[in-house]
Design an enzyme around this catalytic site. Structure first.
Site, PDB file in Angstrom:
ATOM      1  N   HIS A 166      -6.172   1.751  -4.079  1.00  0.00           N
ATOM      2  CA  HIS A 166      -5.163   1.334  -3.101  1.00  0.00           C
ATOM      3  C   HIS A 166      -4.645  -0.048  -3.436  1.00  0.00           C
ATOM      4  O   HIS A 166      -5.327  -0.864  -4.056  1.00  0.00           O
ATOM      5  CB  HIS A 166      -5.761   1.344  -1.691  1.00  0.00           C
ATOM      6  CG  HIS A 166      -6.950   0.415  -1.520  1.00  0.00           C
ATOM      7  ND1 HIS A 166      -7.148  -0.333  -0.383  1.00  0.00           N
ATOM      8  CD2 HIS A 166      -7.995   0.102  -2.342  1.00  0.00           C
ATOM      9  CE1 HIS A 166      -8.260  -1.045  -0.503  1.00  0.00           C
ATOM     10  NE2 HIS A 166      -8.791  -0.799  -1.675  1.00  0.00           N
ATOM     11  N   CYS A 172       0.817  -1.213   0.000  1.00  0.00           N
ATOM     12  CA  CYS A 172       0.000   0.000   0.000  1.00  0.00           C
ATOM     13  C   CYS A 172       0.852   1.264   0.000  1.00  0.00           C
ATOM     14  O   CYS A 172       0.636   2.178  -0.814  1.00  0.00           O
ATOM     15  CB  CYS A 172      -0.964  -0.013   1.186  1.00  0.00           C
ATOM     16  SG  CYS A 172      -0.187  -0.021   2.830  1.00  0.00           S
ATOM     17  N   HIS A 206      -2.470   1.068   6.827  1.00  0.00           N
ATOM     18  CA  HIS A 206      -2.857   0.977   5.418  1.00  0.00           C
ATOM     19  C   HIS A 206      -2.950   2.397   4.860  1.00  0.00           C
ATOM     20  O   HIS A 206      -3.211   3.350   5.601  1.00  0.00           O
ATOM     21  CB  HIS A 206      -4.202   0.260   5.260  1.00  0.00           C
ATOM     22  CG  HIS A 206      -4.563  -0.036   3.838  1.00  0.00           C
ATOM     23  ND1 HIS A 206      -3.723  -0.713   2.986  1.00  0.00           N
ATOM     24  CD2 HIS A 206      -5.667   0.286   3.110  1.00  0.00           C
ATOM     25  CE1 HIS A 206      -4.297  -0.823   1.794  1.00  0.00           C
ATOM     26  NE2 HIS A 206      -5.473  -0.217   1.845  1.00  0.00           N
TER      27      HIS A 206
END
Length: 201
Positions: A169, A96, A157
């Site tokens: 993402h 990420c 994240h």
């Protein structure tokens, strides 16, 4: 300057405004033909392309679009890039935070020799200004999940707002970069574990 409910703007001489104008600190575009406020579409003024969001507020979008385009080029259905926390430098995969860093580089927000960081370093990037209310996020803003100081590895994240309702993402669940409803990863409520940032370069 006053506003009317039909979204037409008039100056102090009661003349209809057209083009790009600042109202209350935000910029809006008004159609040259009708004078109506432009929403949810791109408009080019001179050499600059702007995106008018659903509320009409615009921003100079070309670098944000380049950043998002980089994510789209590496999206799971269009590339062989998959999710990996150990092979995260496009060798050949991403995670990420590395995907966000590569996207920032692609748009020139950070230099090509800038290190590829993680959620912890992303919190501290000087080009990011925090947004304190979810209602203010827009396309190109960045979200970071996880408590600062404790967000390494699986405890954090990050990704980019594709628009007000979607994020793009790199994620474990889909094994690559995908576009998802923001509720897939976010609560939509700013907290110590859910924060939003705007690029201010």
């Amino acid at each position: 300057m006053t506003t009317k409910e039909d979204a037409y703007f008039f100056d102090q001489n009661n003349r209809l405004l057209r083009g790009k104008y600042s109202v209350g600190g935000n910029y809006y575009i008004f159609d040259f033909e009708t004078g109506a406020m432009v929403v949810s579409e791109y408009r080019k003024i001179g050499n600059t392309t702007y995106y008018a969001q659903s509320n009409g507020v615009i921003f100079d979008s070309w670098r944000c679009e380049k950043m998002i385009d980089w994510m789209l080029q590496h999206e799971r259905s269009r590339s062989n890039v998959r999710y990996s926390m150990t092979s995260r430098y496009l060798n050949p995969n991403l995670d990420c935070s590395s995907s966000v860093y590569f996207a920032l580089k692609s748009a020139g927000f950070i230099s090509q020799d800038h290190f590829i960081g993680n959620t912890e370093t992303l919190f501290k990037e000087p080009i990011l200004k925090e947004i304190y209310d979810f209602k203010d996020v827009r396309r190109g803003d960045i979200f970071i999940m996880g408590i600062e100081g404790q967000s390494m590895g699986g405890y954090g994240h990050t990704g980019i707002f594709y628009d007000k309702d979607k994020v793009i993402h790199c994620n474990y669940r889909n094994n690559g970069i995908t576009i998802d409803d923001y509720r897939y990863v976010l609560d939509g409520k700013r907290s110590n574990a859910e924060r939003y940032f705007r690029i201010i370069v």
